[in-house]
Design a protein around this motif. Structure first.
Motif, PDB file in Angstrom:
ATOM      1  N   GLU A  24      -6.873   0.673  -1.279  1.00  0.00           N
ATOM      2  CA  GLU A  24      -7.192  -0.425  -0.368  1.00  0.00           C
ATOM      3  C   GLU A  24      -8.445  -0.065   0.447  1.00  0.00           C
ATOM      4  O   GLU A  24      -8.584   1.059   0.909  1.00  0.00           O
ATOM      5  N   ASP A  73      -5.256  -1.715  -5.438  1.00  0.00           N
ATOM      6  CA  ASP A  73      -4.707  -2.173  -4.156  1.00  0.00           C
ATOM      7  C   ASP A  73      -5.630  -3.218  -3.528  1.00  0.00           C
ATOM      8  O   ASP A  73      -6.688  -2.874  -2.999  1.00  0.00           O
ATOM      9  N   GLU A  74      -5.229  -4.469  -3.612  1.00  0.00           N
ATOM     10  CA  GLU A  74      -5.970  -5.590  -3.028  1.00  0.00           C
ATOM     11  C   GLU A  74      -7.471  -5.545  -3.304  1.00  0.00           C
ATOM     12  O   GLU A  74      -8.279  -5.517  -2.367  1.00  0.00           O
ATOM     13  N   THR A  87       0.835  -1.210   0.000  1.00  0.00           N
ATOM     14  CA  THR A  87       0.000   0.000   0.000  1.00  0.00           C
ATOM     15  C   THR A  87       0.866   1.255   0.000  1.00  0.00           C
ATOM     16  O   THR A  87       0.571   2.231  -0.701  1.00  0.00           O
TER      17      THR A  87
HETATM   18 MG   LIG Z   1      -1.994  -2.917   2.028  1.00  0.00          MG
END
Ligand SMILES: [Mg+2]
Ligand SMILES: Nc1ncnc2c1ncn2[C@@H]1O[C@H](COP(=O)(O)OP(=O)(O)O)[C@@H](O)[C@H]1O
Lengths: 291, 234
Positions: B83, B158-159, B41
């Motif tokens: 995220e 992000d994820e 991140t």
């Molecule tokens: Mg992260």
């Protein structure tokens, strides 16, 4: 009976409209920064005093009004640039103390630039009273209410209908995500101070033909605008408007039916009651339509 | 398209990135995998300009953007799906999408919104609802749709699969593959290493702020070290 009630109501709604504009100013800055700007009342005073000063210097009234609003907005922007922005990383408490310092400074400055006397602005369209069911309506009252309604509708339109307004709301909800959308969050803060200063100035100018103004007039007006914002739920635009009207009407009724000595106490009782019994205000802070 | 050299970043005295080198070519789907706390991140925040750097440089389309402001990077064509989705909860689904066009403005906003709705029909159904009332998967779709509204050249994810049910994870990865096919360059950050490397052209493995392995997606999937460290346990 009815006529005196109506008379109190008219005067309550009139000052309430000014508290509403002031409360909106509090809410806009609070949304952008979580700062409670205690110099909001000084914006009202600066708007009013500059308009008086310009009008006394011979500037035609409409031009004096516009210039006074612009001067006040410039003060708001400068306050953000010079006092708030440099301390942006500090805690919210520190920032609030900075705004208190700024309010003291601005009052002192007003005293130096102008004076300590009361000033009046001439009414915008004469002083011929209008009879309304036995109550007296001054033409300036209509100016106050009309101006407040127009300004509030413009604000609602700005925040609910324009991308720039939504970007300001988005910044208040989630500054990081706002940055990732390409929104310049520093600019949002600057705009919110300019806008709030403009709102204060407008309110201060239209009410001055009725209430007079002086260098320290912003203290009371600011506190009442603050109680309006707190009552409506800080950050909630519609709440600030309702809160302003409630505070205004309550104090006019207290002054009319009890004693004018109680007038200023009403706002403080409201602040205390709200903080103790409903910390989120009448309408809370959550919701999709906060202005 | 993008190149990162020697990127270093700290949180206070904790060094979160210790000299990252990587690149993403135009049209590629590049995956960056790594355990929780590896610095994924932080790296994406640095690429978007919202993370202070203590060293290194970021190049985008031949220009040094290390000191470019976050808002201007969006203007250059770098969009991020952060995220945890980070949708604007109290605003409507449609307003969230419109905010994605903030830097672009442009006349085709309605058309672009329709395109997102075609991709994620559930968003059309809920267009007037507050984004905060959507489920996690729907918010992820909204966050992706919102980023696409800026017409990004490079999309940072992000994820996107974090916290989603397996069926939804599949749908999100399918969407990412489609976006790549349509020509968007994608930098995908994931803890879900298997799924991410399976659709990636190339991949990087990040460990405590350092790139420890890089290679073709398929090669990394087959790599014993990667298997042992990331694929078994996930
Ligand atoms: Mg992260
Ligand atoms: N806001 C923060 N303050 C202090 N340390 C942080 C912060 N965010 C992340 N870190 C630390 O930086 C390192 C990298 O975190 P992060 O980039 O979030 O990893 P990942 O996304 O790979 O899980 C971790 O050790 C984490 O504890």
């Amino acid at each position: 009976m009815l006529s005196s009630f109506l008379q109190f109501l008219i005067s309550g709604v009139t000052v309430g409209a000014i508290y509403a504009l002031c409360g909106l100013g509090f809410s806009i800055i609070f949304n952008a920064s979580h700062v409670i700007n205690f110099a909001q009342g000084e914006f009202i005073m600066i708007g009013a005093m500059s308009a008086v000063w310009l009008a006394d210097a011979g500037v035609p009234l409409p031009l004096a009004v516009i210039l006074a609003i612009l001067v006040t907005m410039a003060v708001g922007v400068l306050l953000e640039k010079l006092a708030v922005e440099p301390a942006r990383k500090a805690s919210v408490t520190t920032l609030i103390i900075i705004t208190i310092g700024a309010s003291i400074f601005l009052r002192g400055l007003a005293q130096e630039v102008w004076d300590k006397n009361f000033h009046k602005l001439e009414s915008f369209s004469g002083e011929t009273p209008i009879n309304l069911l036995g109550a007296v309506l001054m033409p300036q009252t209509i100016w106050v209410l009309g101006t407040a309604v127009i300004v509030i509708l413009l604000l609602a339109w700005f925040f609910n209908r324009t991308l720039e307004g939504k970007a300001m709301l988005a910044t208040s909800f989630n500054p990081l995500a706002a940055q990732l959308m390409g929104i310049n969050t520093k600019r949002v803060l600057l705009i919110s101070f300019g806008l709030s200063a403009g709102l204060g100035a407008v309110g201060g100018i239209v009410i001055t033909p009725i209430t007079f103004t002086a260098y320290d007039n912003g203290i009371m007006l600011g506190l009442k605008g603050f109680s309006a914002a707190v009552l409506g739920g800080l950050g909630n635009g519609a709440g600030a408007v309702a809160g302003g009207l409630i505070v205004g009407i309550a104090e006019a009724m207290a002054a009319g039916y009890l004693s004018s000595a109680y007038k200023d106490a009403v706002a403080f009782i409201i602040i205390l009651a709200v903080l103790v019994f409903m910390p989120n205000g009448l309408f809370g802070r959550k919701g999709t339509e906060r202005v | 398209m993008m190149e990162v050299r020697g990127l270093i970043s700290h949180y206070g005295r904790i060094q979160a990135l210790s000299g990252i080198d990587l690149r993403v070519e135009a049209g590629e789907l590049v995956a960056l995998v790594g355990a929780n706390g590896a610095g994924k991140t932080t790296l994406l925040r640095a690429l978007s300009g919202v993370q202070p750097l203590s060293g290194g440089a970021i190049w985008f389309e031949g220009a040094d953007i290390t000191r470019t402001k976050p808002a201007d990077r969006v203007g250059l064509g770098i969009a991020q799906v952060p995220e945890g989705r980070q949708v604007f909860g109290p605003l409507s689904v449609e307003d969230n999408l419109k905010l994605g066009t903030y830097r672009r403005r442009g006349p085709n906003v309605a058309q672009d919104i329709e395109r997102v709705y075609t991709q994620f029909p559930i968003l059309k159904e809920k267009r007037q609802q507050a984004a905060g009332t959507l489920s996690g998967g729907q918010q992820q779709m909204l966050a992706i749709g919102r980023a696409l509204m800026s017409h990004p050249k490079l999309l940072l994810l992000d994820e996107p699969s974090m916290g989603l049910a397996p069926l939804l994870v599949e749908e999100i990865f399918r969407t990412v593959t489609e976006l790549k096919k349509e020509g968007t360059t994608i930098f995908l950050v994931e803890q879900n290493a298997t799924a991410a490397l399976a659709i990636a052209d190339r991949g990087y493995v990040l460990e405590t702020g350092k790139v420890v392995l890089e290679g073709k997606g398929a090669d990394l999937l087959a790599n014993d070290e990667v298997k042992a460290a990331y694929l078994g346990g996930v």
